[in-house]
Design a protein around this motif. Structure first.
Motif, mmCIF file in Angstrom:
data_model
loop_
_atom_site.group_PDB
_atom_site.id
_atom_site.type_symbol
_atom_site.label_atom_id
_atom_site.label_comp_id
_atom_site.label_asym_id
_atom_site.label_seq_id
_atom_site.Cartn_x
_atom_site.Cartn_y
_atom_site.Cartn_z
ATOM 1 N N GLU A 16 0.810 -1.227 0.000
ATOM 2 C CA GLU A 16 0.000 0.000 0.000
ATOM 3 C C GLU A 16 0.838 1.270 0.000
ATOM 4 O O GLU A 16 0.600 2.182 -0.806
ATOM 5 C CB GLU A 16 -0.938 0.008 1.209
ATOM 6 C CG GLU A 16 -1.816 1.259 1.246
ATOM 7 C CD GLU A 16 -2.745 1.294 2.443
ATOM 8 O OE1 GLU A 16 -3.415 2.334 2.633
ATOM 9 O OE2 GLU A 16 -2.796 0.297 3.188
ATOM 10 N N GLN A 17 1.808 1.383 0.894
ATOM 11 C CA GLN A 17 2.594 2.614 0.967
ATOM 12 C C GLN A 17 3.402 2.846 -0.303
ATOM 13 O O GLN A 17 3.585 3.991 -0.730
ATOM 14 C CB GLN A 17 3.508 2.584 2.196
ATOM 15 C CG GLN A 17 2.781 2.722 3.520
ATOM 16 C CD GLN A 17 1.992 4.028 3.606
ATOM 17 O OE1 GLN A 17 2.502 5.108 3.332
ATOM 18 N NE2 GLN A 17 0.718 3.917 3.987
ATOM 19 N N SER A 18 3.870 1.760 -0.919
ATOM 20 C CA SER A 18 4.616 1.899 -2.174
ATOM 21 C C SER A 18 3.697 2.380 -3.288
ATOM 22 O O SER A 18 4.093 3.183 -4.142
ATOM 23 C CB SER A 18 5.259 0.570 -2.559
ATOM 24 O OG SER A 18 6.194 0.168 -1.580
ATOM 25 N N ARG A 19 2.465 1.910 -3.293
ATOM 26 C CA ARG A 19 1.493 2.381 -4.290
ATOM 27 C C ARG A 19 1.203 3.861 -4.082
ATOM 28 O O ARG A 19 1.082 4.631 -5.047
ATOM 29 C CB ARG A 19 0.202 1.571 -4.192
ATOM 30 C CG ARG A 19 0.359 0.094 -4.487
ATOM 31 C CD ARG A 19 -0.997 -0.580 -4.570
ATOM 32 N NE ARG A 19 -0.888 -2.033 -4.412
ATOM 33 C CZ ARG A 19 -1.851 -2.884 -4.716
ATOM 34 N NH1 ARG A 19 -3.009 -2.423 -5.180
ATOM 35 N NH2 ARG A 19 -1.692 -4.175 -4.545
ATOM 36 N N LEU A 67 4.127 5.779 -5.400
ATOM 37 C CA LEU A 67 4.070 5.795 -6.864
ATOM 38 C C LEU A 67 3.034 6.799 -7.351
ATOM 39 O O LEU A 67 3.295 7.587 -8.268
ATOM 40 C CB LEU A 67 3.744 4.389 -7.373
ATOM 41 C CG LEU A 67 3.507 4.231 -8.876
ATOM 42 C CD1 LEU A 67 4.739 4.618 -9.669
ATOM 43 C CD2 LEU A 67 3.096 2.795 -9.195
ATOM 44 N N LEU A 68 1.874 6.793 -6.740
ATOM 45 C CA LEU A 68 0.813 7.721 -7.128
ATOM 46 C C LEU A 68 1.231 9.163 -6.895
ATOM 47 O O LEU A 68 0.964 10.043 -7.719
ATOM 48 C CB LEU A 68 -0.461 7.406 -6.341
ATOM 49 C CG LEU A 68 -1.685 8.278 -6.631
ATOM 50 C CD1 LEU A 68 -2.098 8.156 -8.085
ATOM 51 C CD2 LEU A 68 -2.834 7.895 -5.709
ATOM 52 N N GLU A 69 1.912 9.409 -5.790
ATOM 53 C CA GLU A 69 2.341 10.768 -5.448
ATOM 54 C C GLU A 69 3.295 11.340 -6.491
ATOM 55 O O GLU A 69 3.166 12.494 -6.901
ATOM 56 C CB GLU A 69 3.011 10.768 -4.069
ATOM 57 C CG GLU A 69 3.401 12.132 -3.545
ATOM 58 C CD GLU A 69 2.232 12.917 -2.993
ATOM 59 O OE1 GLU A 69 2.442 14.095 -2.640
ATOM 60 O OE2 GLU A 69 1.122 12.366 -2.915
ATOM 61 N N LEU A 101 6.154 7.742 2.855
ATOM 62 C CA LEU A 101 6.131 7.455 1.426
ATOM 63 C C LEU A 101 7.545 7.409 0.861
ATOM 64 O O LEU A 101 7.842 6.609 -0.040
ATOM 65 C CB LEU A 101 5.291 8.496 0.680
ATOM 66 C CG LEU A 101 3.802 8.554 1.028
ATOM 67 C CD1 LEU A 101 3.077 9.498 0.077
ATOM 68 C CD2 LEU A 101 3.186 7.163 0.982
ATOM 69 N N TRP A 102 8.422 8.251 1.386
ATOM 70 C CA TRP A 102 9.814 8.257 0.938
ATOM 71 C C TRP A 102 10.485 6.920 1.262
ATOM 72 O O TRP A 102 11.187 6.343 0.416
ATOM 73 C CB TRP A 102 10.564 9.409 1.593
ATOM 74 C CG TRP A 102 12.007 9.509 1.213
ATOM 75 C CD1 TRP A 102 13.088 9.154 1.967
ATOM 76 C CD2 TRP A 102 12.535 9.990 -0.032
ATOM 77 N NE1 TRP A 102 14.249 9.382 1.277
ATOM 78 C CE2 TRP A 102 13.949 9.899 0.058
ATOM 79 C CE3 TRP A 102 11.956 10.483 -1.193
ATOM 80 C CZ2 TRP A 102 14.780 10.288 -0.985
ATOM 81 C CZ3 TRP A 102 12.790 10.876 -2.239
ATOM 82 C CH2 TRP A 102 14.183 10.783 -2.131
ATOM 83 N N ALA A 103 10.257 6.429 2.466
ATOM 84 C CA ALA A 103 10.826 5.144 2.871
ATOM 85 C C ALA A 103 10.298 4.022 1.981
ATOM 86 O O ALA A 103 11.049 3.115 1.578
ATOM 87 C CB ALA A 103 10.514 4.860 4.329
ATOM 88 N N ALA A 104 9.011 4.064 1.667
ATOM 89 C CA ALA A 104 8.419 3.038 0.804
ATOM 90 C C ALA A 104 8.991 3.118 -0.609
ATOM 91 O O ALA A 104 9.252 2.085 -1.242
ATOM 92 C CB ALA A 104 6.900 3.211 0.763
#
Length: 211
Positions: free
Chosen positions: A25-28, A31-33, A48-51
């Motif tokens: 989820e956080q990686s998605r 990516l969306l961001e 989000l940066w860590a993901a």
């Protein structure tokens, strides 16, 4: 179904029934961001940066499917996407481009110059008045109209392009991403052209009223 395929299916992070995505989820969200733009800031969105860093290879793969490449600045902690640069094929333009007017571009050049003039600084904070004074060489017509146009550009730098972050009344921090907003060769060409305009223009003339 082979054991290997069953294992990969079980490992897929299903977020809803029928979900075929391969990222957590956080990686998605990361990516969306970066696809939404204009960039992802690690300092402002640390999760989000860590993901993004944890799933960098998979995210790059997803972006390549869209003819996009990921650009990461690990020092200033921001990432953004741009169209893949290659001579092997005619790459489509998947990203929406934003138009810049004359003062938008001039303000970006000034912000970029101020940022690059302070290497090693953790934060580069500028005053709105200081920026306006630097841009006064491009004033045409009456001052009230020019100030209104400057206010519009300042607001767009804060809210639309996000190269400025409010740091109090009439002050803002320059985002490191401003270094990449304009292509280096374009910066050189624009700097020469804007210098020529500044040298020729006098306040009150009608020259250089748009880009």
């Amino acid at each position: 179904m082979t054991e290997e395929h069953a294992a990969s299916t079980d490992a897929r992070p299903n977020l809803w029934p029928g979900d075929l995505g391969s990222l957590h989820e956080q990686s998605r969200r990361a990516l969306l961001e970066i696809v939404k733009g204009p960039y992802l800031s690690g300092r402002r969105r640390p999760q989000l940066w860590a993901a993004l860093l944890a799933d960098e290879a998979a995210i790059r793969s997803q972006l390549h499917n869209l003819f996009l490449e990921l650009v990461i600045d690990p020092v200033d902690e921001f990432a953004f996407v741009r169209k893949v640069r290659t001579t092997e094929l005619d790459v489509p333009s998947p990203l929406r481009t934003e138009s810049l007017n004359f003062l938008d571009t001039a303000m970006l050049l000034v912000l970029r110059q101020l940022l690059l003039a302070a290497p090693g600084e953790q934060r580069v904070i500028v005053g709105q008045t200081e920026i306006y004074e630097r841009l006064d060489v491009y004033r045409t017509g009456d001052r009230s109209t020019f100030t209104r146009n400057l206010n519009g550009s300042w607001t767009r730098m804060l809210n639309k392009f996000r190269v400025l972050h409010s740091a109090g009344e009439g002050r803002a921090e320059i985002s490191p991403v401003v270094k990449f907003v304009l292509d280096h060769d374009l910066v050189l060409a624009l700097a020469d052209e804007y210098r020529r305009i500044a040298e020729k223009s006098e306040p009150g003339t009608e020259e250089a009223d748009g880009a």
